[in-house]
Design a protein around this motif. Structure first.
Motif, PDB file in Angstrom:
ATOM      1  N   TYR A  95       3.438  -0.906 -12.637  1.00  0.00           N
ATOM      2  CA  TYR A  95       4.488  -0.617 -12.022  1.00  0.00           C
ATOM      3  C   TYR A  95       5.158   0.651 -12.130  1.00  0.00           C
ATOM      4  CZ  TYR A  95       9.034  -2.278  -9.861  1.00  0.00           C
ATOM      5  OH  TYR A  95      10.059  -2.363  -8.962  1.00  0.00           O
ATOM      6  N   CYS A  96       5.139   1.354 -12.926  1.00  0.00           N
ATOM      7  CA  CYS A  96       5.438   2.625 -12.991  1.00  0.00           C
ATOM      8  C   CYS A  96       4.590   3.479 -12.265  1.00  0.00           C
ATOM      9  CB  CYS A  96       5.792   3.049 -14.574  1.00  0.00           C
ATOM     10  SG  CYS A  96       7.116   2.444 -15.330  1.00  0.00           S
ATOM     11  N   SER A  97       3.249   3.305 -12.582  1.00  0.00           N
ATOM     12  CA  SER A  97       2.225   4.073 -11.788  1.00  0.00           C
ATOM     13  C   SER A  97       2.271   3.852 -10.376  1.00  0.00           C
ATOM     14  CB  SER A  97       0.763   3.860 -12.704  1.00  0.00           C
ATOM     15  OG  SER A  97       0.788   3.988 -14.010  1.00  0.00           O
ATOM     16  N   GLU A  98       2.315   2.823  -9.915  1.00  0.00           N
ATOM     17  CA  GLU A  98       2.565   2.255  -8.437  1.00  0.00           C
ATOM     18  C   GLU A  98       3.669   3.333  -7.755  1.00  0.00           C
ATOM     19  OE1 GLU A  98       4.132  -1.040  -5.512  1.00  0.00           O
ATOM     20  OE2 GLU A  98       3.481  -1.776  -7.654  1.00  0.00           O
ATOM     21  N   HIS A  99       4.690   3.331  -8.656  1.00  0.00           N
ATOM     22  CA  HIS A  99       5.912   3.894  -7.780  1.00  0.00           C
ATOM     23  C   HIS A  99       5.726   5.429  -8.014  1.00  0.00           C
ATOM     24  CE1 HIS A  99       8.412   0.519  -6.341  1.00  0.00           C
ATOM     25  NE2 HIS A  99       8.229  -0.028  -7.492  1.00  0.00           N
ATOM     26  N   ASN A 100       5.176   5.702  -9.045  1.00  0.00           N
ATOM     27  CA  ASN A 100       4.915   7.298  -9.253  1.00  0.00           C
ATOM     28  C   ASN A 100       3.855   7.620  -8.013  1.00  0.00           C
ATOM     29  OD1 ASN A 100       5.164   9.761 -10.808  1.00  0.00           O
ATOM     30  ND2 ASN A 100       3.181   9.462 -11.484  1.00  0.00           N
ATOM     31  N   ALA A 101       2.769   7.153  -8.061  1.00  0.00           N
ATOM     32  CA  ALA A 101       1.958   7.170  -7.026  1.00  0.00           C
ATOM     33  C   ALA A 101       2.541   7.231  -5.479  1.00  0.00           C
ATOM     34  CB  ALA A 101       0.731   6.201  -7.049  1.00  0.00           C
ATOM     35  N   ILE A 122       0.017   8.153 -17.912  1.00  0.00           N
ATOM     36  CA  ILE A 122      -0.118   9.282 -18.991  1.00  0.00           C
ATOM     37  C   ILE A 122       1.120  10.061 -18.884  1.00  0.00           C
ATOM     38  CG2 ILE A 122      -1.275  11.191 -19.837  1.00  0.00           C
ATOM     39  CD1 ILE A 122      -3.957   9.842 -18.473  1.00  0.00           C
ATOM     40  N   ASN A 123       1.466  10.682 -17.779  1.00  0.00           N
ATOM     41  CA  ASN A 123       2.953  11.508 -17.753  1.00  0.00           C
ATOM     42  C   ASN A 123       3.312  11.277 -16.427  1.00  0.00           C
ATOM     43  OD1 ASN A 123       1.416  13.417 -16.151  1.00  0.00           O
ATOM     44  ND2 ASN A 123       0.802  14.155 -18.073  1.00  0.00           N
ATOM     45  N   SER A 124       4.204  12.125 -15.711  1.00  0.00           N
ATOM     46  CA  SER A 124       4.902  11.966 -14.760  1.00  0.00           C
ATOM     47  C   SER A 124       3.743  12.396 -13.289  1.00  0.00           C
ATOM     48  CB  SER A 124       6.096  13.095 -14.463  1.00  0.00           C
ATOM     49  OG  SER A 124       5.830  14.212 -14.755  1.00  0.00           O
ATOM     50  N   VAL A 125       2.922  13.095 -13.701  1.00  0.00           N
ATOM     51  CA  VAL A 125       2.048  13.459 -12.614  1.00  0.00           C
ATOM     52  C   VAL A 125       0.638  12.942 -12.770  1.00  0.00           C
ATOM     53  CG1 VAL A 125       3.219  15.642 -12.003  1.00  0.00           C
ATOM     54  CG2 VAL A 125       1.397  15.745 -13.516  1.00  0.00           C
ATOM     55  N   THR A 126       0.193  12.280 -13.889  1.00  0.00           N
ATOM     56  CA  THR A 126      -1.075  11.691 -14.121  1.00  0.00           C
ATOM     57  C   THR A 126      -1.327  10.215 -14.472  1.00  0.00           C
ATOM     58  OG1 THR A 126      -1.867  14.124 -15.071  1.00  0.00           O
ATOM     59  CG2 THR A 126      -3.170  12.197 -15.768  1.00  0.00           C
ATOM     60  N   PHE A 127      -2.074   9.492 -14.167  1.00  0.00           N
ATOM     61  CA  PHE A 127      -2.063   8.018 -14.415  1.00  0.00           C
ATOM     62  C   PHE A 127      -3.634   7.687 -13.999  1.00  0.00           C
ATOM     63  CE2 PHE A 127       0.162   9.026 -10.414  1.00  0.00           C
ATOM     64  CZ  PHE A 127      -0.768   8.312  -9.606  1.00  0.00           C
ATOM     65  N   ASN A 128      -4.305   6.908 -14.812  1.00  0.00           N
ATOM     66  CA  ASN A 128      -5.530   6.343 -14.805  1.00  0.00           C
ATOM     67  C   ASN A 128      -5.739   4.849 -15.066  1.00  0.00           C
ATOM     68  OD1 ASN A 128      -6.629   9.185 -14.865  1.00  0.00           O
ATOM     69  ND2 ASN A 128      -6.458   9.402 -17.122  1.00  0.00           N
ATOM     70  N   GLY A 156       0.677  -1.122  -0.044  1.00  0.00           N
ATOM     71  CA  GLY A 156      -0.146   0.096  -0.147  1.00  0.00           C
ATOM     72  C   GLY A 156       0.822   1.373  -0.149  1.00  0.00           C
ATOM     73  N   MET A 157       0.515   2.483   0.657  1.00  0.00           N
ATOM     74  CA  MET A 157       1.206   3.744   0.622  1.00  0.00           C
ATOM     75  C   MET A 157       1.473   4.213  -0.634  1.00  0.00           C
ATOM     76  SD  MET A 157       3.740   2.620   3.961  1.00  0.00           S
ATOM     77  CE  MET A 157       3.856   4.668   4.423  1.00  0.00           C
ATOM     78  N   ALA A 158       0.337   4.029  -1.647  1.00  0.00           N
ATOM     79  CA  ALA A 158       0.550   4.534  -2.825  1.00  0.00           C
ATOM     80  C   ALA A 158      -0.621   5.247  -3.110  1.00  0.00           C
ATOM     81  CB  ALA A 158       0.683   3.505  -3.914  1.00  0.00           C
ATOM     82  N   GLY A 159      -1.093   6.031  -2.290  1.00  0.00           N
ATOM     83  CA  GLY A 159      -2.408   6.845  -2.485  1.00  0.00           C
ATOM     84  C   GLY A 159      -3.453   5.942  -2.936  1.00  0.00           C
ATOM     85  N   ALA A 160      -4.453   6.500  -3.860  1.00  0.00           N
ATOM     86  CA  ALA A 160      -5.586   5.685  -4.405  1.00  0.00           C
ATOM     87  C   ALA A 160      -5.260   4.799  -5.459  1.00  0.00           C
ATOM     88  CB  ALA A 160      -6.753   6.831  -4.773  1.00  0.00           C
ATOM     89  N   TYR A 161      -3.876   4.282  -5.780  1.00  0.00           N
ATOM     90  CA  TYR A 161      -3.670   3.375  -7.066  1.00  0.00           C
ATOM     91  C   TYR A 161      -4.362   2.351  -6.719  1.00  0.00           C
ATOM     92  CZ  TYR A 161      -0.938   0.108  -9.425  1.00  0.00           C
ATOM     93  OH  TYR A 161      -0.115  -0.774 -10.209  1.00  0.00           O
ATOM     94  N   ASN A 162      -4.172   1.470  -5.801  1.00  0.00           N
ATOM     95  CA  ASN A 162      -4.989   0.133  -5.810  1.00  0.00           C
ATOM     96  C   ASN A 162      -6.414   0.322  -5.749  1.00  0.00           C
ATOM     97  OD1 ASN A 162      -2.619  -1.715  -5.403  1.00  0.00           O
ATOM     98  ND2 ASN A 162      -2.284  -0.454  -3.448  1.00  0.00           N
ATOM     99  N   MET A 194       5.584   7.556  -4.732  1.00  0.00           N
ATOM    100  CA  MET A 194       6.776   8.757  -4.855  1.00  0.00           C
ATOM    101  C   MET A 194       5.740  10.157  -4.610  1.00  0.00           C
ATOM    102  SD  MET A 194       9.472   9.863  -7.703  1.00  0.00           S
ATOM    103  CE  MET A 194       8.139  10.238  -8.928  1.00  0.00           C
ATOM    104  N   MET A 195       4.752  10.323  -5.071  1.00  0.00           N
ATOM    105  CA  MET A 195       3.909  11.638  -4.770  1.00  0.00           C
ATOM    106  C   MET A 195       3.455  11.218  -3.486  1.00  0.00           C
ATOM    107  SD  MET A 195       2.003  11.923  -8.468  1.00  0.00           S
ATOM    108  CE  MET A 195       1.010  13.262  -7.961  1.00  0.00           C
ATOM    109  N   ALA A 196       2.852  10.489  -3.023  1.00  0.00           N
ATOM    110  CA  ALA A 196       2.272  10.331  -1.569  1.00  0.00           C
ATOM    111  C   ALA A 196       3.269  10.298  -0.683  1.00  0.00           C
ATOM    112  CB  ALA A 196       1.658   8.758  -1.499  1.00  0.00           C
ATOM    113  N   MET A 197       4.516   9.790  -0.866  1.00  0.00           N
ATOM    114  CA  MET A 197       5.865  10.081   0.407  1.00  0.00           C
ATOM    115  C   MET A 197       6.104  11.413   0.148  1.00  0.00           C
ATOM    116  SD  MET A 197       5.876   7.030   1.792  1.00  0.00           S
ATOM    117  CE  MET A 197       4.184   7.176   1.474  1.00  0.00           C
ATOM    118  N   GLN A 198       6.509  12.179  -0.842  1.00  0.00           N
ATOM    119  CA  GLN A 198       6.649  13.518  -1.062  1.00  0.00           C
ATOM    120  C   GLN A 198       5.717  14.447  -0.234  1.00  0.00           C
ATOM    121  OE1 GLN A 198       9.350  14.771  -2.468  1.00  0.00           O
ATOM    122  NE2 GLN A 198       8.890  16.480  -0.988  1.00  0.00           N
ATOM    123  N   THR A 199       4.202  14.129  -0.478  1.00  0.00           N
ATOM    124  CA  THR A 199       3.397  14.884   0.215  1.00  0.00           C
ATOM    125  C   THR A 199       3.438  14.576   1.795  1.00  0.00           C
ATOM    126  OG1 THR A 199       1.856  14.455  -1.679  1.00  0.00           O
ATOM    127  CG2 THR A 199       0.857  15.115   0.527  1.00  0.00           C
TER     128      THR A 199
END
Length: 294
Positions: A238-244, A177-183, A91-97, A246-251
């Motif tokens: 996998y990319c989206s998970e770590h991006n999410a 989609i990009n470094s800050v957007t994933f769907n 977990g700890m990846a925002g709303a990814y899962n 990364m953003m959650a941990m930065q927040t």
């Protein structure tokens, strides 16, 4: 107001947490870059496979009909659908899962004839907790996606489709989609759609000889084509998970920094109050001693 010692203990706890969130952010960033590089390196191969399928279909439009079979003779309420659901292992990846599970709950669980294939521990534990049947032999980690795993997954669903155990196969994953957007989205793997397999280059296959025959060649290529899509979905997830993450941990790190600033102010106030109290007590004691001597 809490005393200075309590505030210091809380500040120390927050600083320790910040070290963890900052480290997780850096680790996710490193894994994200590696996964995106792996996907970029393999994309040309799968584009070439799609191009080969398109050229074969140009020569022989009737080739591979079993993979394009819509099975229109089967009523809608009797169709058996299979869903590959790609979640994370942690977990700890925002709303990814949550976003992936939400789509799976809406689409895959609408009929008890559907089959659920789950990649990742989070999704598997969620569906098991909700007593939702899943393929118990389909146990794959979401970490470090590789081509071998994608081939095994694609071969399994292709065999189920060819044997008539599934009429449609879908994959639910998260597209970056990009470094800050994933769907989170759902895509159909089988049956194939002819209009999605297109060729914009010159077709030199007209002068080729296919051994043993064109149908066998096409049937051999299709699982690789499906594996390419599955591999791409695994890597994108996998990319989206770590991006999410990364953003959650930065927040979380930024929020901890704000808390430290507020606690720093409280600590200074508490320390000033303690100093003022000590000075007041010293002055009061001095006055009392002076009055006693007089």
């Amino acid at each position: 107001m809490a005393n200075s010692r309590e505030i210091q203990a809380r500040m120390k706890s927050i600083k320790d947490t910040m070290k963890i969130t900052n480290a997780m952010c850096m680790i996710s960033s490193s894994k994200l870059q590696k996964a995106r590089k792996d996907l970029k390196n393999t994309e040309p191969y799968f584009y070439a496979i799609q191009e080969a399928l398109a050229k074969i279909l140009d020569i022989s439009p009737e080739t591979g009909n079993e993979f394009f079979d819509e099975r229109e003779d089967i009523p809608e309420h009797e169709r058996k659908q299979g869903y590959i659901v790609v979640t994370a292992d942690k977990g700890m990846a925002g709303a990814y899962n949550h976003n992936v599970i939400k789509i799976a709950g809406k689409e895959a669980l609408s009929d008890n004839k559907n089959m659920l294939f789950v990649v990742g521990q989070v999704g598997r534990k969620y569906f098991e907790k909700m007593n939702i049947p899943i393929d118990i032999n389909f146990k794959y980690t979401a970490q470090n996606p590789n081509m071998n795993r994608a081939r095994i997954i694609s071969e399994k669903v292709v065999d189920l489709f060819k044997n008539g155990e599934l009429d449609e196969v879908y994959i639910i994953y998260t597209r970056m989609i990009n470094s800050v957007t994933f769907n989170a989205e759902i895509n159909q793997l089988l049956p194939l759609k002819r209009h999605k397999i297109s060729n914009d280059t010159d077709n030199h296959y007209e002068n080729c000889t296919f051994e043993p025959d064109i149908d066998t060649v096409f049937e051999h290529i299709v699982p690789n084509y499906i594996a390419g899509f599955v591999y791409g979905a695994l890597v994108e997830s996998y990319c989206s998970e770590h991006n999410a993450r990364m953003m959650a941990m930065q927040t979380a790190t930024d929020a901890a920094s704000d808390m430290l600033r507020q606690l720093g102010i409280q600590y200074n106030r508490a320390r000033q109050a303690a100093i003022t109290q000590e000075i007041t007590e010293v002055i009061a004691g001095a006055k009392a001693q002076k009055n006693k001597t007089e």
